[in-house]
Scaffold this active site. Structure first.
Site, PDB file in Angstrom:
ATOM      1  N   GLU A 214       0.613  -1.068  -0.256  1.00 33.73           N
ATOM      2  CA  GLU A 214      -0.009   0.057   0.117  1.00 33.73           C
ATOM      3  C   GLU A 214       0.768   1.064  -0.093  1.00 33.73           C
ATOM      4  OE1 GLU A 214      -2.710  -0.592   2.973  1.00 33.73           O
ATOM      5  OE2 GLU A 214      -3.712  -2.342   2.197  1.00 33.73           O
TER       6      GLU A 214
ATOM      7  N   GLU B 177      -6.404  -9.885  -3.209  1.00 33.47           N
ATOM      8  CA  GLU B 177      -7.211  -9.769  -2.018  1.00 33.47           C
ATOM      9  C   GLU B 177      -8.638  -9.698  -2.432  1.00 33.47           C
ATOM     10  OE1 GLU B 177      -5.882  -7.133   1.015  1.00 33.47           O
ATOM     11  OE2 GLU B 177      -3.707  -7.382   0.371  1.00 33.47           O
TER      12      GLU B 177
END
Length: 560
Positions: A145, A246
């Site tokens: 991220e 994910e």
């Protein structure tokens, strides 16, 4: 996945007339799920997992906050147990994650370190983890991220993220190193648009980071197929494999959840750049998001789970028929049963290993190159197998920096700029007034409302400063046009903080019913943050036709 089989015997006529049934019994495309140390104690969950997935990722057990919650207090037992489980069940494993850039995910003792001690801790983390598990994780999410956090970058400098990649590669060259972030695919976050992701990846590559894959997390609600597809097309221009790492969709209504999951799975599986799909769990009570599960807590498969299983079954190949004198190809990965005359069939020759022609392209005109051979869809309107057409040069010339230059992969790597596009093929019966000139396909750009709207491709990573590139594009027009009009080749140059500038390359005059060539050259003294090549020019309402595009590398003498 497709397998082409040819049957032969010592006497050719002995094979003729044999009945063959071919059935694929297992998906080899990577479908995976998140697991945890506690989830593998659930026997029902494990049975569903090993039957319906072939990859996994650990939810938390590899994160730094888990393996070293207090400085010097290590816990690798959970990760070790999970790796043993995966080895025993033939499951491939992604490593998530070495670092996490968002501050809330970083344990307090790390947050409290000064710059010197933090530098040492980062190096120790890399050495301890990657050396311990060398060769055991196929992928690593190196610094999770980075579009949404900058903890390490703020404290250790802008080069630290590239250093993490370089060091990880040195410690385990066998692992593919991924960037990984969220909201890339849904257009809901300006911080993580496809364009911002591309810029970040290119910046890392310029610093020498061996970025080998692109992770899209895929935590999404109410997905819109064209938005997802557009994001994949844009990110796919980098030429790196894309994985949904994910994926989960959430809805209290399991039937809506099933529909939304199908949108995501179809868009992902259909895109040529997507090489794997990992769900962020599937069993209720073992997931981080509510109302995203495929199997209820008591083990009942809900509507979303049934949809997932139905799609996996749909993507298996089946074929049956009789062998002709030449031997017929069938699409599958295993021969389930063969009935033939009593004469001995002496050999079974596999002509082609497993391959995946999953890209979007018009029916009956798909072609792809595998190991120098061209495979094309047969001409019959009812067939569904791929035929070996012999050696060919379809695909990009080796010195052409344009990806999918002749549209044999549909619009893959191309982006219609504020308009719409589709592909016409020689066999599609819709030539818009022209037949393909260079190959089997050409692009049609329609619904144009401005002169500058056309077709573009990001070529940033292919450009070297100071080099001169030659450009040629075969173009045409269709629609409400009297006489002729100009079609131009242009570069759009983007630098952070200074907006866009444009570089004219060349133009040609085009009239309906004829192909013409746009030609020119360009050179950039420095490479800006983004370089976009595009074709533009006809008046609004006129369709722009593009048959092929070539931008040649410098000092090339190769012919197309």
């Amino acid at each position: 996945r497709d397998l082409i089989l040819k049957f032969s015997s010592s006497k050719a006529n002995n094979v003729s007339g044999a009945f063959v049934k071919v059935e694929q019994i297992q998906n080899s495309f990577p479908f995976g799920s998140c697991i945890t140390r506690s989830s593998i104690d659930n026997e029902d969950l494990v049975r569903f997992l090993v039957k319906n997935f072939n990859w996994v990722v650990f939810g938390n057990e590899l994160k730094w906050s888990w393996t070293e919650p207090q400085q010097g207090n290590f816990n690798y037992k959970d990760a070790d147990d999970l790796l043993d489980f995966c080895k025993n069940n033939n499951l491939e494993v992604r490593g998530h994650c070495i670092f996490w850039e968002v501050e809330y995910a970083i344990q307090p003792w790390v947050q409290g370190l000064n710059k010197s001690d933090l530098t040492t801790a980062v190096q120790n983390r890399l050495t301890d983890l990657v050396t311990r598990y060398k060769g055991k994780f196929r992928h690593y999410d190196v610094d999770n991220e980075m579009l949404h956090g900058s903890f390490y970058k703020d404290r250790l400098g802008k080069d630290i993220q590239a250093t993490m990649f370089r060091t990880s590669h040195q410690l385990d060259p066998s692992a593919t190193l991924f960037v990984n972030d969220y909201h890339i695919e849904d257009g809901s976050d300006v911080r993580s648009s496809p364009e911002e992701y591309i810029r970040q990846i290119l910046d890392l590559q310029r610093q020498g980071a061996p970025v080998g894959g692109i992770g899209l997390q895929g935590h999404i609600d109410s997905p819109v197929g064209p938005i997802v597809s557009s994001a994949l097309d844009k990110v796919g221009t980098l030429g790196l494999p894309i994985w949904f790492t994910e994926l989960d969709v959430s809805s209290a209504n399991e039937f809506i959840r099933a529909d939304d999951l199908e949108v995501m799975l179809r868009e992902a599986f259909a895109h040529p750049a997507v090489e794997g799909i990992i769900l962020w769990g599937f069993w209720e009570l073992y997931m981080s998001r509510e109302n995203a599960h495929l199997v209820n807590a008591e083990g009942k498969i809900n509507a979303a789970g049934k949809r997932y299983l139905a799609l996996k079954k749909e993507w298996l190949s089946r074929a049956r028929g009789y062998i002709d004198v030449q031997g017929s190809p069938f699409a599958a990965s295993r021969v389930d049963s063969i009935k033939h005359p009593p004469q001995e069939i002496s050999s079974l020759l596999l002509l082609l290993e497993l391959l995946t022609p999953r890209f979007r392209c018009p029916p009956l005109s798909c072609c792809m190159v595998v190991r120098g051979n061209c495979f094309c869809m047969c001409d019959s309107g009812t067939c569904n197998w791929w035929l070996l057409m012999g050696n060919c040069t379809s695909g990009n010339p080796t010195d052409n920096i344009i990806v999918n230059h002749d549209f044999y992969k549909g619009l893959y790597s191309w982006h219609p700029n504020c308009c719409n596009g589709f592909i016409v093929s020689a066999n599609s019966g819709n030539q818009v007034g022209l037949s393909p000139k260079s190959g089997g396909n050409y692009a049609v750009i329609k619904n144009r409302t401005e002169h500058w709207q056309g077709l573009e491709q990001d070529i940033t990573s292919k450009i070297s400063p100071g080099s001169t590139y030659s450009v040629s594009a075969r173009v045409g027009v269709s629609g409400p046009l009297s006489g002729s009009t100009d079609v131009m080749a242009t570069l759009k140059l983007l630098n952070h903080g200074s907006g866009a500038s444009y570089m004219f390359i060349g133009k040609t005059s085009v009239s309906k019913g004829k192909w013409e060539m746009v030609e020119g050259t360009f050179s950039l003294p420095t490479v800006p943050n983004q370089v976009i090549f595009y074709l533009e020019g006809p008046p609004p309402g006129v369709e722009l036709l593009i048959d092929s595009v070539v931008i040649r590398r410098p000092s090339s003498s190769k012919s197309e």
